[in-house]
Design an enzyme around this catalytic site. Structure first.
Site, PDB file in Angstrom:
ATOM      1  N   LYS A  33      10.123  41.738  -8.013  1.00 37.33           N
ATOM      2  CA  LYS A  33      10.108  43.437  -8.797  1.00 37.33           C
ATOM      3  C   LYS A  33      11.848  44.543  -8.061  1.00 37.33           C
ATOM      4  CE  LYS A  33      10.273  43.665  -3.460  1.00 37.33           C
ATOM      5  NZ  LYS A  33      11.766  44.427  -3.006  1.00 37.33           N
ATOM      6  N   THR A  34      12.578  43.386  -7.576  1.00 38.59           N
ATOM      7  CA  THR A  34      13.656  43.161  -7.397  1.00 38.59           C
ATOM      8  C   THR A  34      15.010  43.379  -8.930  1.00 38.59           C
ATOM      9  OG1 THR A  34      14.832  42.252  -5.588  1.00 38.59           O
ATOM     10  CG2 THR A  34      16.360  42.627  -6.885  1.00 38.59           C
ATOM     11  N   ASP A 225      13.213  51.265  -2.885  1.00 46.23           N
ATOM     12  CA  ASP A 225      13.081  49.903  -2.992  1.00 46.23           C
ATOM     13  C   ASP A 225      12.588  49.538  -2.375  1.00 46.23           C
ATOM     14  OD1 ASP A 225      12.574  47.515  -3.310  1.00 46.23           O
ATOM     15  OD2 ASP A 225      14.229  46.466  -2.630  1.00 46.23           O
ATOM     16  N   GLU A 226      11.277  49.215  -1.299  1.00 46.64           N
ATOM     17  CA  GLU A 226      10.314  48.682  -0.164  1.00 46.64           C
ATOM     18  C   GLU A 226       9.618  50.100   0.182  1.00 46.64           C
ATOM     19  OE1 GLU A 226       9.744  45.605   0.974  1.00 46.64           O
ATOM     20  OE2 GLU A 226      11.633  44.791   0.226  1.00 46.64           O
ATOM     21  N   GLN A 256       2.861  44.216   2.274  1.00 50.19           N
ATOM     22  CA  GLN A 256       3.847  43.947   3.284  1.00 50.19           C
ATOM     23  C   GLN A 256       4.342  44.984   4.282  1.00 50.19           C
ATOM     24  OE1 GLN A 256       6.286  40.866   1.291  1.00 50.19           O
ATOM     25  NE2 GLN A 256       5.524  40.983  -0.982  1.00 50.19           N
ATOM     26  N   ARG A 614       5.852  33.271   2.063  1.00 48.94           N
ATOM     27  CA  ARG A 614       7.220  32.922   1.758  1.00 48.94           C
ATOM     28  C   ARG A 614       7.306  31.210   1.516  1.00 48.94           C
ATOM     29  NH1 ARG A 614       8.891  36.792   1.655  1.00 48.94           N
ATOM     30  NH2 ARG A 614       6.768  37.804   1.285  1.00 48.94           N
TER      31      ARG A 614
END
Length: 776
Positions: A33-34, A225-226, A256, A614
């Site tokens: 996504k980044t 973002d987020e 998340q 992770r």
């Protein structure tokens, strides 16, 4: 097509090339996504959009720096600098400085951090002559913060009878007046706190339509973002700024969303499509990070949540190893399992320490992990906090314990002489230091003979000093007969430390209490372990000697090659080849404080999803059958999250043993069934993959004979005082590792064996306590 766009897959390319209109990118873990956000900004600039008209909001300065750096490589450094990119707080602080005169603030207003706010609130409470035990400044600050983030101004507070009644019922009717005084004092000082940066931006955009119009025209394209982590205040600002052009792109993953305790509202992302017309929805579902087993296991977990957006995360990566589930007897054993597994993986696969991360639900859990890593000489680093033994509350307890052994310890005495507060101020301490230097005696000796020396201290303060001396001396008397745990438990209560942290109901206060509990657990574990050693007593000096190795250890030493230890909340956005998720037990993970409602439990499940995703290559889940709580061994139950993972993705590397059951009733009273014919079926077991003793020995310096013979019929560690243990046998010990028996002496219950261990050196163990596995 531009070179950078060719690096995107089809799913990533579609949102990158979508120029206008509202859009949401639902991005699964590890889906890139980044990269999409970064390349979309670069693409907008390549299409003629002025960087001054682009606003990009992130949650960390690190993310903003990384994105701006990538963009600079594509469009050039000078153009990238013109972007409005940063955290919510940094961007809005910039706007507030430009428009500060509208709100009556100087353009160079001060931004108060948490400590500044705490000091000011503490002063106000004192000036208002309020009881500081009822109006604890940290609790008051937390309350004011929640008001501001919920857009409850001072005026709104006093217009809300329910809020006033709630604070009155809680015996804090002056909260509103403290809030008003705090806001007034900040304004007079030309200062804003972090919460004001959001509240005042909302005020600015609401009260001054021309200012809102100005920034709506400036920020023609907005990227967030987020988005799942935004709170109500942030949500309203983004809505207001994007309302004119509606060229807004939000990126996030509802799975998340783990910051509800900070005010994050998952409904912001769940309801995005209701807030804007003709929203285009894009899904990034290919995971580039993890193996198939990890991705599928994570999917099977998050699928149990009812509140979620539809997406199916998948990966083209290799199948990978199954998630390994390990059961330990205690948290000390859990730490030793983690350390030994890291050690063996490093040795067999030539891996750096930085490939490993240990994630836990609460900071207090790091203690057992740190101890085990330290004894294996594996460097580690605590992220987002201090090493366990460097935390304030732990140093406070240890300072009391050090004083018992050495009352001349000046640093320990200065640390705790007035903590918890007992009316002995710094001026008095300074006079004691001068007197101690003048008489060439320790401060404690001066205090002990305070009535016999010339010192200008009033009688009331002298009495308090004598009370402190009496308390320490009473601890010294108890130390003659008590072990380290019994003494430490008494000290934490008698000194007032437990009471002090119990009074603080803030999350920080609760964490400190948890850390003290974990220290006591560690001391209890140490005392139990010392029973095995023939020349050990489990006394306080022995413990302080042992813990000194930990407090003197610089875990980092500036070397980036270390094992990462952190809470799961801090791990968000990071990735590691090997991840250990420890403490997978009910009431710990999920937390006992987060199971009151379905929404709380679902957030805990999302937290576990974050932890599991992770891992790139291998994930370990560990739990214990018992865990120390305030020094008492409490039975633990495996977390429901382990059961929720589809069994095909799990590998139980410890056998599932049948629990012993001794009936309290005679079964014959219920009928003619013979008691000895009642059977309890043993659950199906997975046979753990065991290495041969020769294979295990390869990783250790101690050589193993070629013709290896098993002496013990069981592979489990057991007490061997009645066995035929002989000199030359090779044994395994949970704490000290592999070792060779050098000598055996004594009779009956006093039989001792001197063993040369790989990790612990030469030790004399009492065989009636020592849990040894004979391997040759």
């Amino acid at each position: 097509m531009d070179t950078y766009l060719s690096q995107l897959n089809e799913a990533q390319l579609a949102p990158t090339l979508q120029k206008d209109g509202p859009m949401i990118v639902i991005a699964g873990a590890g889906s890139g996504k980044t990269r999409v956000l970064t390349y979309r900004i670069a693409y907008l600039m390549s299409q003629g959009v002025d960087p001054f008209n682009i606003l990009s909001l992130t949650f960390t300065n690190k993310a903003a720096r990384e994105m701006k750096g990538r963009i600079a490589k594509i469009v050039g450094e000078s153009e990238a600098k013109n972007l409005w990119m940063g955290t919510f707080h940094s961007v809005f602080a910039k706007i507030l400085r430009i428009e500060s005169d509208r709100l009556g603030y100087p353009s160079n207003f001060t931004i108060y951090d948490t400590q500044d706010s705490d000091r000011l609130i503490s002063s106000i409470i004192k000036e208002m002559n309020l009881d500081k035990d009822i109006y604890k400044y940290k609790q008051v600050r937390s309350r004011i913060s929640s008001y501001k983030n919920s857009l409850i101004t001072v005026k709104a507070y006093f217009n809300n009878p329910e809020l006033i009644e709630a604070d009155t019922t809680a015996r804090r009717p002056q909260i509103g007046n403290i809030y008003k005084n705090y806001v007034d004092r900040c304004f007079k000082a030309g200062a804003m706190d972090f919460d004001d940066l959001l509240l005042k931006t909302n005020e600015l955009l609401t009260r001054f339509p021309d200012v809102l119009a100005k920034y709506q025209h400036r920020f023609k394209y907005i990227l967030v973002d987020e988005y799942q982590d935004t709170n109500h205040s942030q949500y309203l600002i983004v809505r207001a700024l994007s309302d004119r052009f509606q060229n807004i792109c939000v990126v996030g993953d509802d799975a998340q969303s783990i910051y509800a305790f900070r005010g994050a509202n998952i409904n912001n992302i769940l309801n995005f499509q209701r807030d804007y017309d003709d929203v285009k929805v894009f899904r990034l579902e290919q995971n580039y990070r993890s193996t198939k087993n990890i991705v599928n296991a994570a999917n099977s977990i998050i699928d149990k949540n009812q509140t979620k957006l539809d997406k199916i995360v998948w990966t083209a990566n290799e199948e990978g190893a199954k998630i390994k589930v390990h059961r330990s007897l205690t948290d000390g054993d859990e730490g030793r399992f983690v350390a030994s597994t890291i050690f063996e993986n490093k040795m067999h696969n030539q891996l750096p320490n930085s490939d490993f991360a240990v994630l836990y639900r609460t900071n207090a859990q790091s203690r057992a992990i740190e101890d085990a890593l330290r004894k294996r000489d594996i460097p580690y680093r605590i992220y987002g906090g201090l090493s366990f033994y460097q935390r304030k509350e732990i140093k406070d307890v240890l300072s009391y314990l050090r004083l018992i052994i050495n009352p001349a310890d000046e640093e320990a005495l200065k640390r705790v002489i007035n903590f918890p507060g007992r009316g002995i101020g710094q001026t008095t301490v300074d006079k004691l230091i001068v007197a101690a230097n003048g008489y060439d005696r320790s401060i404690f000796e001066v205090m002990k003979h305070i009535d016999k020396i010339e010192i200008k201290i009033n009688s009331g303060t002298k009495g308090k000093l004598q009370d402190f001396v009496t308390m320490i001396e009473s601890f010294q008397v108890m130390n003659k007969n008590a072990n380290a745990f019994e003494l430490a438990e008494h000290v934490t209560k008698a000194s007032g430390l437990i009471r002090e942290f119990n009074k603080d109901g803030t999350p920080e206060g609760i964490t400190r209490l948890e850390n003290i509990e974990e220290l006591l657990n560690g001391i209890k574990d140490f005392v139990e372990g010392q029973k095995e050693l023939a020349d050990a007593t489990g006394s306080l000096p022995e413990f302080l000697k042992d813990v000194a190795l930990a407090t003197d250890l610089d875990a980092d030493k500036g070397d980036p090659n270390h094992v990462a230890l952190m809470t799961i909340h801090l791990a968000k956005g990071l990735e590691f080849p090997y991840v250990f998720i420890v403490g997978m037990e009910e009431d710990l993970f999920p937390s006992a404080m987060s199971m009151n409602t379905r929404s709380e439990l679902e957030e805990e499940r999302r937290l576990f999803y974050v932890a599991l995703t992770r891992a790139e290559k291998q994930a370990y889940l560990t739990y214990t059958l018992s865990r120390y709580r305030w020094g008492k061994l409490i039975d633990a139950e495996p977390s429901r999250f382990i059961e929720e993972i589809d069994e095909q993705y799990l590998d139980n590397i410890t056998p599932i043993e049948e629990r012993r059951f001794n009936p309290m009733l005679d079964a014959s009273i219920f009928g003619d069934v013979e008691p000895n014919k009642i059977r309890f079926k043993k659950p199906t077991q997975r046979s753990p993959k065991r290495k041969t003793a020769e294979k295990r020995a390869e990783t250790f310096k101690i050589s193993t004979p070629k013709n290896l013979k098993k002496i013990s019929s069981s592979s489990a560690a057991t007490n061997l005082f009645d066995s035929k243990l002989t000199v030359g046998n090779f044994v395994n010990h949970q704490r000290f590792g592999k070792g060779e028996v050098l000598s055996i002496e004594g009779k009956g219950a006093d039989i001792k064996a001197e063993i040369n261990f790989e990790n612990g050196g030469k030790k004399k163990l009492l065989l009636r306590f020592a849990k040894l596995e004979v391997i040759g």
